[in-house]
Design a protein around this motif. Structure first.
Motif, PDB file in Angstrom:
ATOM      1  N   CYS A  74      40.987  35.418  51.986  1.00  0.00           N
ATOM      2  CA  CYS A  74      39.898  36.346  51.743  1.00  0.00           C
ATOM      3  C   CYS A  74      40.365  37.466  50.825  1.00  0.00           C
ATOM      4  CB  CYS A  74      39.400  36.917  53.073  1.00  0.00           C
ATOM      5  SG  CYS A  74      37.910  37.910  52.925  1.00  0.00           S
ATOM      6  N   LEU A  75      39.457  37.901  49.955  1.00  0.00           N
ATOM      7  CA  LEU A  75      39.742  38.970  49.006  1.00  0.00           C
ATOM      8  C   LEU A  75      38.420  39.672  48.726  1.00  0.00           C
ATOM      9  CD1 LEU A  75      41.764  40.152  46.817  1.00  0.00           C
ATOM     10  CD2 LEU A  75      40.797  38.444  45.289  1.00  0.00           C
ATOM     11  N   ASP A  76      38.414  41.008  48.747  1.00  0.00           N
ATOM     12  CA  ASP A  76      37.171  41.720  48.462  1.00  0.00           C
ATOM     13  C   ASP A  76      37.304  42.598  47.232  1.00  0.00           C
ATOM     14  OD1 ASP A  76      38.455  44.069  49.257  1.00  0.00           O
ATOM     15  OD2 ASP A  76      37.344  44.274  51.120  1.00  0.00           O
ATOM     16  N   GLY A  77      36.259  43.311  46.897  1.00  0.00           N
ATOM     17  CA  GLY A  77      36.218  44.150  45.704  1.00  0.00           C
ATOM     18  C   GLY A  77      37.168  45.331  45.733  1.00  0.00           C
ATOM     19  N   TYR A  78      37.678  45.676  46.897  1.00  0.00           N
ATOM     20  CA  TYR A  78      38.652  46.761  47.023  1.00  0.00           C
ATOM     21  C   TYR A  78      40.083  46.240  46.972  1.00  0.00           C
ATOM     22  CZ  TYR A  78      34.635  49.482  48.490  1.00  0.00           C
ATOM     23  OH  TYR A  78      33.412  50.102  48.537  1.00  0.00           O
ATOM     24  N   MET A  79      40.255  44.951  46.727  1.00  0.00           N
ATOM     25  CA  MET A  79      41.554  44.264  46.695  1.00  0.00           C
ATOM     26  C   MET A  79      42.184  44.186  48.080  1.00  0.00           C
ATOM     27  SD  MET A  79      42.121  43.108  43.641  1.00  0.00           S
ATOM     28  CE  MET A  79      43.871  42.856  43.493  1.00  0.00           C
ATOM     29  N   ASN A  80      41.389  44.343  49.146  1.00  0.00           N
ATOM     30  CA  ASN A  80      41.882  44.040  50.482  1.00  0.00           C
ATOM     31  C   ASN A  80      42.122  42.540  50.522  1.00  0.00           C
ATOM     32  OD1 ASN A  80      41.598  46.704  51.563  1.00  0.00           O
ATOM     33  ND2 ASN A  80      39.418  46.329  51.775  1.00  0.00           N
TER      34      ASN A  80
ATOM     35  N   LEU B 125      40.829  35.865  40.151  1.00  0.00           N
ATOM     36  CA  LEU B 125      40.807  36.182  41.579  1.00  0.00           C
ATOM     37  C   LEU B 125      39.850  35.272  42.346  1.00  0.00           C
ATOM     38  CD1 LEU B 125      40.986  40.067  41.406  1.00  0.00           C
ATOM     39  CD2 LEU B 125      42.813  38.481  42.055  1.00  0.00           C
ATOM     40  N   LYS B 126      38.718  34.932  41.743  1.00  0.00           N
ATOM     41  CA  LYS B 126      37.778  34.013  42.395  1.00  0.00           C
ATOM     42  C   LYS B 126      38.394  32.626  42.550  1.00  0.00           C
ATOM     43  CE  LYS B 126      33.678  36.275  40.567  1.00  0.00           C
ATOM     44  NZ  LYS B 126      32.648  36.212  39.541  1.00  0.00           N
ATOM     45  N   ASN B 127      39.181  32.206  41.550  1.00  0.00           N
ATOM     46  CA  ASN B 127      39.750  30.861  41.547  1.00  0.00           C
ATOM     47  C   ASN B 127      40.975  30.697  42.435  1.00  0.00           C
ATOM     48  OD1 ASN B 127      37.837  29.801  39.780  1.00  0.00           O
ATOM     49  ND2 ASN B 127      38.993  30.435  37.984  1.00  0.00           N
ATOM     50  N   ILE B 128      41.639  31.778  42.838  1.00  0.00           N
ATOM     51  CA  ILE B 128      42.854  31.609  43.634  1.00  0.00           C
ATOM     52  C   ILE B 128      42.609  31.651  45.139  1.00  0.00           C
ATOM     53  CG2 ILE B 128      44.406  32.420  41.838  1.00  0.00           C
ATOM     54  CD1 ILE B 128      44.662  35.063  43.378  1.00  0.00           C
TER      55      ILE B 128
END
Length: 90
Positions: free
Chosen positions: A47-53, A23-26
């Protein structure tokens, strides 16, 4: 003598990583996000957060195998996300 464990590898020889690493790499790449209703969203993951938003740019909505809409920017709430996959090589 090296005591570190070797990196796990998949059947195709690609070094495996954790889902968190993936997830960090995409971020910054084109992805497909499937939501619970079966609709797919293709776009540039900005953008992507810990809640998968998820925030996508240049977004296309796909349903039933055909493109149904285009959006400039799209926010998908994490509790609706089933999975995220890369549409391009990382």
């Amino acid at each position: 003598m090296e005591s570190a464990s070797p990196e796990p590898q998949g059947a195709d020889g690609v070094i495996a990583g954790s889902p968190s690493d993936f997830l960090k790499n995409i971020v910054g790449h084109r992805v497909k996000v499937r939501i619970g209703s079966g609709v797919d969203y293709h776009g540039l993951l900005t953008c992507l957060d810990g809640y998968m938003n998820v925030v996508l740019d240049q977004t296309e909505e796909w349903a039933g195998g055909r493109k149904t809409a285009e959006y400039g920017e799209c926010f998908l709430r994490g509790n609706n996300v089933l999975y995220i996959s890369a549409l391009e090589d990382l």
